[in-house]
Design a protein around this motif. Sequence first.
Motif, short mmCIF file in Angstrom:
data_model
loop_
_atom_site.label_atom_id
_atom_site.label_comp_id
_atom_site.label_asym_id
_atom_site.label_seq_id
_atom_site.Cartn_x
_atom_site.Cartn_y
_atom_site.Cartn_z
N PRO A 70 14.87 -2.28 4.60
CA PRO A 70 14.41 -3.30 3.93
C PRO A 70 14.66 -3.06 2.34
O PRO A 70 15.05 -1.79 2.18
N ALA A 71 14.30 -3.99 1.77
CA ALA A 71 14.52 -3.80 0.24
C ALA A 71 13.70 -3.01 -0.31
O ALA A 71 13.82 -2.22 -1.52
N SER A 72 12.43 -2.85 0.31
CA SER A 72 11.25 -2.01 -0.23
C SER A 72 10.51 -1.61 0.97
O SER A 72 10.32 -2.62 2.05
N LEU A 73 10.40 -0.28 1.18
CA LEU A 73 9.78 0.14 2.39
C LEU A 73 8.50 1.40 2.00
O LEU A 73 8.86 2.06 1.11
N ASP A 74 7.37 1.08 2.69
CA ASP A 74 6.24 2.03 2.27
C ASP A 74 5.96 2.91 3.66
O ASP A 74 5.82 2.32 4.54
N TYR A 75 5.59 4.23 3.02
CA TYR A 75 4.98 4.97 4.18
C TYR A 75 3.94 5.82 3.65
O TYR A 75 3.85 6.13 2.41
N ALA A 76 2.98 5.82 4.52
CA ALA A 76 1.51 6.57 3.97
C ALA A 76 2.12 8.11 4.18
O ALA A 76 2.79 8.59 4.82
N ASN A 77 1.51 8.91 3.16
CA ASN A 77 1.66 10.48 3.48
C ASN A 77 0.06 10.94 2.98
O ASN A 77 -0.88 10.27 2.49
N GLY A 78 0.07 12.28 3.07
CA GLY A 78 -1.45 12.88 2.72
C GLY A 78 -1.95 12.57 1.62
O GLY A 78 -3.22 12.38 1.36
N GLN A 79 -1.08 12.08 0.41
CA GLN A 79 -1.65 11.84 -0.81
C GLN A 79 -1.75 10.38 -1.22
O GLN A 79 -1.90 10.14 -2.22
N GLY A 80 -1.45 9.54 -0.40
CA GLY A 80 -1.17 8.09 -0.69
C GLY A 80 0.10 7.32 -0.01
O GLY A 80 0.33 7.72 1.30
N THR A 81 0.80 6.43 -0.86
CA THR A 81 1.87 5.84 -0.09
C THR A 81 3.18 5.88 -0.92
O THR A 81 3.12 5.94 -2.21
N LEU A 82 4.21 6.31 -0.44
CA LEU A 82 5.36 6.67 -0.88
C LEU A 82 6.23 5.34 -0.73
O LEU A 82 5.97 4.62 0.29
N ARG A 83 6.92 4.90 -1.97
CA ARG A 83 7.81 3.59 -1.81
C ARG A 83 9.24 3.98 -1.85
O ARG A 83 9.45 4.66 -2.97
N THR A 84 9.93 3.26 -1.01
CA THR A 84 11.47 3.62 -1.22
C THR A 84 12.07 2.09 -1.51
O THR A 84 11.80 1.06 -0.67
#
Lengths: 538, 256
Positions: A81-95
């Motif tokens: 996708p144009a924008s992709l979010d994943y959670a991690n231990g410290q919050g959310t990473l956006r690609t």
Amino acid sequence: MTERTGGGSAKPLPFRGEVGVGLVPPRGAGPGGQPPTPPLKGMGFRSAIIPAAVLITALSITASARAPERWWAPGEGRTFPASLDYANGQGTLRTLLVGGPMPTRGHPFFEPIGSNGRACVTCHQPADAMSLSAATVRERWEATRGNDPLFAAIDGSNCPVLPQHDKASHSLLIERGLFRIQRPWPVTSFNGDPVTPDFTIEVVRDPNGCNSGPHYGPAAGNVSVYRRPRPVANMKYLLAVGFPFDPKQGYALPLDPDDGKPQSGNLMADNRAGNLRIQMEDAAASHLQLMGRLTPAQIARIKDFETRVYTAQQVSNGAGPLDALGASGGPAKLRDSEPGALGSIGVPVWSEFAAWEKIAPAEAAKLSPAELAFRQSVARGARVFRDKTFLITDTAGINSRMGFGNPVRNSCVFCHNMSQMGNDVAPGQVDLGTTTQPFADPWSDLPLFRITCLKAPHPHYGRVILTYDPGFALTSGKCADVGKITLQSMRGLSARAPYFSNGLAKDLRGIVDYYERRYNIGYTEQEKQDLVNMMSAL
Amino acid sequence: MRKALTLLALAAPLSAQAAETGDLVRFIACPVYRDADSGKKSGCWLASDPATGGRYDVSQSPYKPDWNFAVLVEGRLAAASPASCGAAVLEPVRTSRLAAPCVRHMLPAEGFPGRKYVLPRRNINPLSVARPLPPGPYAERVFTTWFEFDRDFLVYQYDDYQIDNAVTWIRGAKPAKLVVTGFAATTPETVSAQQIAERPEVAQERAESIAQTLRRLLPGMTVETKWEVGAKPSSDPDADGIPGQAQRRAEIRAVF
């Protein structure tokens, strides 16, 4: 805090999303339906780890139906996708993918184009800031009982000579996220130019069997070292050329054999690849075990993808959205900024969070006390990074052969000097000591080499050097370059522990602790926590 | 108070030396680092002339000491006050790192502030800044780069600046070829009771290193190399009036 999380904040954090669901698993290896396996002995970092089975159970409970799959399996044909979010231990990473969405069906970064079932994405996962965290490796091991192509004997095990079904044979990958990198010996070329090394290399210790025997080791024409995957994102910064010289080597920048332009010198731990084409050919032949060669079309498509993808932490568990209240964290700023600028004469490094130095009382009142405190801590951390100076000593690349002097007083930003990115504007080959004694930690599971300088002794180590990874010297052939590792990007750190080329820092606090012992900095506890919080927000 | 006393104490040995502003000082010594702290790159380098015991502030060298090795100090006594680092200031000054090992020694700041870092005058612009081509007419011209004792390593914020200017001019002038001549100061000299001389090979190494850089910056340009030992000082002002520096050089001659 567990080793699952990238950071070191004191708050207990939720487990991140589901793992491995949707992958066509080998029989009986589904994440939820797997019987718990006993925790393995001796498989952790220096501190205890959470048994993987417990993790899997917790993960399957918290799995959310809406979040996109974390694991991108080779050839699964998902659309990026144009924008992709994943959670991690410290919050959310956006690609972010500029010009996305992009179908990955048939795309050579995502298809298993080699002979071992892997794709580039196997080791460069969107949820892990386009690198691969050791936590994800462990999840894959548990989810597939070690049958994922990730664990291919070639470099996903400590050495192909070891019994491959045995988890202990993959300990470096599982515990510290390290892949085996086999370099030719003697050094034969640097960007096509022949090089005669000015040092000899002997194997002091070969715990894994890949630096001795009939096929491995200097006598057999190769040297094996173990390294973390580097993030394949925000590439325009790593390719940017700020100045025409490489002051650390004392020459103008080398020219790209493909387009004749100066090369940034900021790819790969040992800078063996000066451009993305050379890098991907190396990756395809080694990691993917591609027998033939990448076609020009494949090269163009991989490069196109690599130069369009941006990643950074977007939301912090502690601070909330990282682009709120005047701050400009997150990948959009990365995407939209001009790369290659020196922070000291332009936009200061990590000034993304400058607005949080003074949050107006009216705005502060809208935040929870904890959120306010975390934002202030992130802003202070950026200041500590730039302003708290210490004596940098015996660090080749800085204290030699350049004339900065040994010692020289400076801060983190001396080396991590590029605006928005924190890598080095000049080619970033610096010996921090992460892989070389006496500064490196005593990891007995890594090979140990004895380097003897044949001409001038090394400016700091003397004639004989003990190292786990000679780094850039394996490319330049110079003993003065032993232990130099190219500075990485500093973005998306929360998604890709452990850190440093050999994974010696298990979390962000581990990074600060390493610098503290390496340079006797004298950070206060508050400064350490501020640095950790700031890095968790990158 | 303490600072004033220290300054007074300093004045004595200096006057005893009867050194005058502009006098050339040349000696070999183990450097001492003073951990003065006015921010990045602000620490002090001190070195004492073994012949007189007089201590000098040598911090302004474009290539600074390594506390583990002896340095060849070459500099001129400056009128500047010793207040920054606590010793008589040499400026201009050069501190070449030698192979002889030294006991590393660090002094505390002892109230001395060091010098707040300012970008040196010879400092190149990022590539994002356009470099306008200098107007003609163009004729044969020589550009010079300078080296540390017995080394061929390009000096940051000195040689890169010289070369950046040379290359900008060459891009406009379009000479037929470049001839790079490396020089080495091979005639033995006695400094601090030690005989020193550069290796003859360093003349060629300097020529090759600058030629390699020019080939990268000016693709397609013919670059020839030559070398000369027994170098005499050049009169180019960019050696900053230090005779040893004026010998240790490579010249880039643009030939039409």
